[in-house]
Design an enzyme around this catalytic site. Sequence first.
Site, PDB file in Angstrom:
ATOM      1  N   ASP A  13       3.506   4.032  -1.002  1.00 33.53           N
ATOM      2  CA  ASP A  13       3.464   4.405   0.760  1.00 33.53           C
ATOM      3  C   ASP A  13       4.418   4.265   1.164  1.00 33.53           C
ATOM      4  O   ASP A  13       4.316   3.378   2.406  1.00 33.53           O
ATOM      5  CB  ASP A  13       2.167   4.337   1.259  1.00 33.53           C
ATOM      6  CG  ASP A  13       1.107   4.772  -0.108  1.00 33.53           C
ATOM      7  OD1 ASP A  13       1.256   6.632  -0.797  1.00 33.53           O
ATOM      8  OD2 ASP A  13      -0.138   4.250  -0.533  1.00 33.53           O
ATOM      9  N   GLU A  14       5.904   3.219   0.528  1.00 33.47           N
ATOM     10  CA  GLU A  14       6.685   2.759   1.561  1.00 33.47           C
ATOM     11  C   GLU A  14       7.580   4.037   2.192  1.00 33.47           C
ATOM     12  O   GLU A  14       8.383   3.444   2.749  1.00 33.47           O
ATOM     13  CB  GLU A  14       7.587   2.226   0.241  1.00 33.47           C
ATOM     14  CG  GLU A  14       7.251   1.047  -0.011  1.00 33.47           C
ATOM     15  CD  GLU A  14       6.960   1.737  -1.892  1.00 33.47           C
ATOM     16  OE1 GLU A  14       6.627   2.891  -1.858  1.00 33.47           O
ATOM     17  OE2 GLU A  14       5.823   0.965  -2.282  1.00 33.47           O
ATOM     18  N   LYS A  16       8.485   7.144   0.640  1.00 30.69           N
ATOM     19  CA  LYS A  16       9.887   7.577  -0.346  1.00 30.69           C
ATOM     20  C   LYS A  16       9.904   8.765  -0.278  1.00 30.69           C
ATOM     21  O   LYS A  16      11.087   9.519  -0.344  1.00 30.69           O
ATOM     22  CB  LYS A  16       9.304   7.203  -1.816  1.00 30.69           C
ATOM     23  CG  LYS A  16       9.260   5.799  -2.803  1.00 30.69           C
ATOM     24  CD  LYS A  16       8.626   6.336  -3.759  1.00 30.69           C
ATOM     25  CE  LYS A  16       7.359   6.582  -3.819  1.00 30.69           C
ATOM     26  NZ  LYS A  16       6.289   5.669  -3.135  1.00 30.69           N
ATOM     27  N   ASN A  39      -2.199  11.928  -8.197  1.00 27.47           N
ATOM     28  CA  ASN A  39      -2.794  11.025  -7.811  1.00 27.47           C
ATOM     29  C   ASN A  39      -1.695  10.426  -5.997  1.00 27.47           C
ATOM     30  O   ASN A  39      -2.204   9.754  -5.401  1.00 27.47           O
ATOM     31  CB  ASN A  39      -2.976   9.978  -8.321  1.00 27.47           C
ATOM     32  CG  ASN A  39      -1.674   9.617  -9.193  1.00 27.47           C
ATOM     33  OD1 ASN A  39      -0.708  10.139  -9.003  1.00 27.47           O
ATOM     34  ND2 ASN A  39      -1.845   8.759 -10.162  1.00 27.47           N
ATOM     35  N   HIS A  42       3.044  12.215  -0.954  1.00 31.66           N
ATOM     36  CA  HIS A  42       4.637  11.603  -0.608  1.00 31.66           C
ATOM     37  C   HIS A  42       4.761  12.523   1.243  1.00 31.66           C
ATOM     38  O   HIS A  42       4.931  13.697   1.135  1.00 31.66           O
ATOM     39  CB  HIS A  42       6.095  12.271  -1.416  1.00 31.66           C
ATOM     40  CG  HIS A  42       6.186  11.003  -2.667  1.00 31.66           C
ATOM     41  ND1 HIS A  42       7.211  11.385  -3.643  1.00 31.66           N
ATOM     42  CD2 HIS A  42       5.355  10.499  -3.017  1.00 31.66           C
ATOM     43  CE1 HIS A  42       6.466  10.871  -4.341  1.00 31.66           C
ATOM     44  NE2 HIS A  42       5.949   9.453  -3.818  1.00 31.66           N
ATOM     45  N   THR A 122      -7.655   7.118  -7.204  1.00 28.16           N
ATOM     46  CA  THR A 122      -7.758   7.532  -6.064  1.00 28.16           C
ATOM     47  C   THR A 122      -8.736   9.134  -6.785  1.00 28.16           C
ATOM     48  O   THR A 122      -8.650   9.971  -5.327  1.00 28.16           O
ATOM     49  CB  THR A 122      -5.907   8.541  -6.492  1.00 28.16           C
ATOM     50  OG1 THR A 122      -6.279   9.050  -7.147  1.00 28.16           O
ATOM     51  CG2 THR A 122      -5.165   7.824  -5.809  1.00 28.16           C
ATOM     52  N   ARG A 253      -5.296   1.730   5.015  1.00 28.99           N
ATOM     53  CA  ARG A 253      -4.522   1.196   3.857  1.00 28.99           C
ATOM     54  C   ARG A 253      -4.988  -0.569   4.325  1.00 28.99           C
ATOM     55  O   ARG A 253      -4.836  -0.821   5.549  1.00 28.99           O
ATOM     56  CB  ARG A 253      -3.175   1.844   3.495  1.00 28.99           C
ATOM     57  CG  ARG A 253      -3.182   2.564   3.324  1.00 28.99           C
ATOM     58  CD  ARG A 253      -1.482   3.621   3.244  1.00 28.99           C
ATOM     59  NE  ARG A 253      -1.692   4.785   3.062  1.00 28.99           N
ATOM     60  CZ  ARG A 253      -0.539   5.208   3.238  1.00 28.99           C
ATOM     61  NH1 ARG A 253       0.418   4.934   4.314  1.00 28.99           N
ATOM     62  NH2 ARG A 253      -0.164   6.279   2.874  1.00 28.99           N
ATOM     63  N   ASP A 281      10.735   0.809  13.055  1.00 24.29           N
ATOM     64  CA  ASP A 281       9.965   0.712  14.358  1.00 24.29           C
ATOM     65  C   ASP A 281       8.859   0.471  14.723  1.00 24.29           C
ATOM     66  O   ASP A 281       8.253   0.282  15.445  1.00 24.29           O
ATOM     67  CB  ASP A 281      10.666   2.567  15.197  1.00 24.29           C
ATOM     68  CG  ASP A 281       9.518   2.982  13.836  1.00 24.29           C
ATOM     69  OD1 ASP A 281      10.100   3.021  12.366  1.00 24.29           O
ATOM     70  OD2 ASP A 281       8.652   3.602  14.540  1.00 24.29           O
ATOM     71  N   THR A 320      14.087   4.765  10.973  1.00 24.17           N
ATOM     72  CA  THR A 320      13.984   3.772  12.455  1.00 24.17           C
ATOM     73  C   THR A 320      12.814   5.305  13.392  1.00 24.17           C
ATOM     74  O   THR A 320      12.704   4.501  14.519  1.00 24.17           O
ATOM     75  CB  THR A 320      14.282   4.183  13.346  1.00 24.17           C
ATOM     76  OG1 THR A 320      15.363   4.654  13.798  1.00 24.17           O
ATOM     77  CG2 THR A 320      15.524   3.062  13.066  1.00 24.17           C
TER      78      THR A 320
HETATM   79  P1  IMP Z   1      -4.699   5.844  -9.512  1.00 24.84           P
HETATM   80  O1  IMP Z   1      -3.595   6.229  -9.629  1.00 24.84           O
HETATM   81  O2  IMP Z   1      -5.854   7.511  -9.501  1.00 24.84           O
HETATM   82  O3  IMP Z   1      -5.986   5.761 -11.549  1.00 24.84           O
HETATM   83  O4  IMP Z   1      -5.403   5.036  -9.305  1.00 24.84           O
HETATM   84  C1  IMP Z   1      -4.519   3.442  -9.103  1.00 24.84           C
HETATM   85  C2  IMP Z   1      -4.492   2.516  -7.896  1.00 24.84           C
HETATM   86  O5  IMP Z   1      -3.384   2.554  -7.648  1.00 24.84           O
HETATM   87  C3  IMP Z   1      -5.523   2.488  -6.684  1.00 24.84           C
HETATM   88  O6  IMP Z   1      -5.584   1.523  -5.962  1.00 24.84           O
HETATM   89  C4  IMP Z   1      -5.126   3.901  -6.559  1.00 24.84           C
HETATM   90  O7  IMP Z   1      -5.193   3.836  -5.105  1.00 24.84           O
HETATM   91  C5  IMP Z   1      -3.509   3.585  -6.006  1.00 24.84           C
HETATM   92  N1  IMP Z   1      -2.600   4.309  -6.445  1.00 24.84           N
HETATM   93  C6  IMP Z   1      -2.943   5.579  -7.000  1.00 24.84           C
HETATM   94  N2  IMP Z   1      -1.313   6.426  -6.409  1.00 24.84           N
HETATM   95  C7  IMP Z   1      -1.538   6.013  -5.193  1.00 24.84           C
HETATM   96  C8  IMP Z   1       0.412   6.303  -4.049  1.00 24.84           C
HETATM   97  O8  IMP Z   1       0.347   7.306  -4.692  1.00 24.84           O
HETATM   98  N3  IMP Z   1       0.182   5.459  -2.943  1.00 24.84           N
HETATM   99  C9  IMP Z   1      -0.719   4.329  -3.315  1.00 24.84           C
HETATM  100  N4  IMP Z   1      -1.376   4.001  -4.171  1.00 24.84           N
HETATM  101  C10 IMP Z   1      -2.036   4.738  -5.258  1.00 24.84           C
HETATM  102 MG    MG Z   2       1.512   8.039  -0.715  1.00 25.85          MG
END
Ligand code: IMP
Ligand code: MG
Length: 331
Positions: A13-14, A16, A39, A42, A122, A253, A281, A320
Amino acid sequence: MSCSVVVGAFWGDEGKGKIISYLAIKDKIDVCVRTGSVNAAHTIIYKDKKYALHMVPSTFVYEKSRLLIGPGANVHIPQLFKEIEETGVKNRIGVDSQCSIIEEKHSVTDKASAHLKGLGTTGWGVGPAQEDRVKRIGKLARDMPELKPYLTDVALETNTAINAGKNVLLEGTQGLMLSLFYGTYPYVTSRDTSASAICAEAGVGPTKVTNVIVVYKSFMTRVGAGLLPGEIPKEEAIKRGWFEIAAGTGRERRSAPFDFNLAKRTAMINGATEAAITKLDIVFPACKDAKSFEELSSEAKEFIKKVESSIGVPVTIIGTGPTVFDIIDRR
Ligand code: IMP
Ligand code: MG
């Protein structure tokens, strides 16, 4: 000609999706390989539309870009088909015949497992699909008749493109702190997410890579359980404007200030050659919509310089604002 690997620095969640979609148009990315799985979401805001893509590569916004899903990835067929429809990329997307398949039963197991629930997964079933793959009982893309029109050899296509001098981008997934190897185990995802792993999932050797772009956010967030150094309470996050809801799962989050030591470590393990920083920003509101480094406030400039001295490589791209072109490009 270039072969760039774009990876997340922390817990995903940076931003990308935004950075990759910008590069797609700006650098005319001929081929993009998405790795990882469903999971990850983007987010791309382009032409007044918001996309949260779990399967389709983020370069879809550049209509000449060939979109590939690498053999290391796990494909969720209904989600893939839904996104192909939404983005209209039927004629330019390919799936490697050795991608593993996520079935309904994997998601059921993911959601039913107390252990996995405790990690805050997820629920898409990626971990259980990976388990089946390691046990060598998982289905592959080549076993699925509905995927037949899309099947390809991603390693061959990608290396052929690199050798022909085209621009290739390998799209990373999540962030290094969620890596099975380097993250906050056991609160991690079910695969390695480092730049080397992204190359392996796509079938591209390390000698072919020209640059590794690590994407940082100006503050840190994570969903699910596990360590988040410097975490601030939700009320404080709301006050600072850092509070976010996950694009993929709708979960809240958690957040924390940027950690310079972690930033250094993630640059090291990924072999960063440059960095992107998103949401400047949000931390420095005066920077909203800035298009050049000179326009930034002195505080924001200091922050960027401090990041550069910590990670040892230049911050070349700065976000920004939310849309694809809200970018300062210093390259
Ligand atoms: P999983 O990847 O669904 O097995 O979850 C394992 C951990 O990775 C959990 O804390 C999820 O929230 C986290 N996670 C998996 N995919 C993402 C993503 O794309 N963004 C943020 N966290 C993720
Ligand atoms: Mg994401």
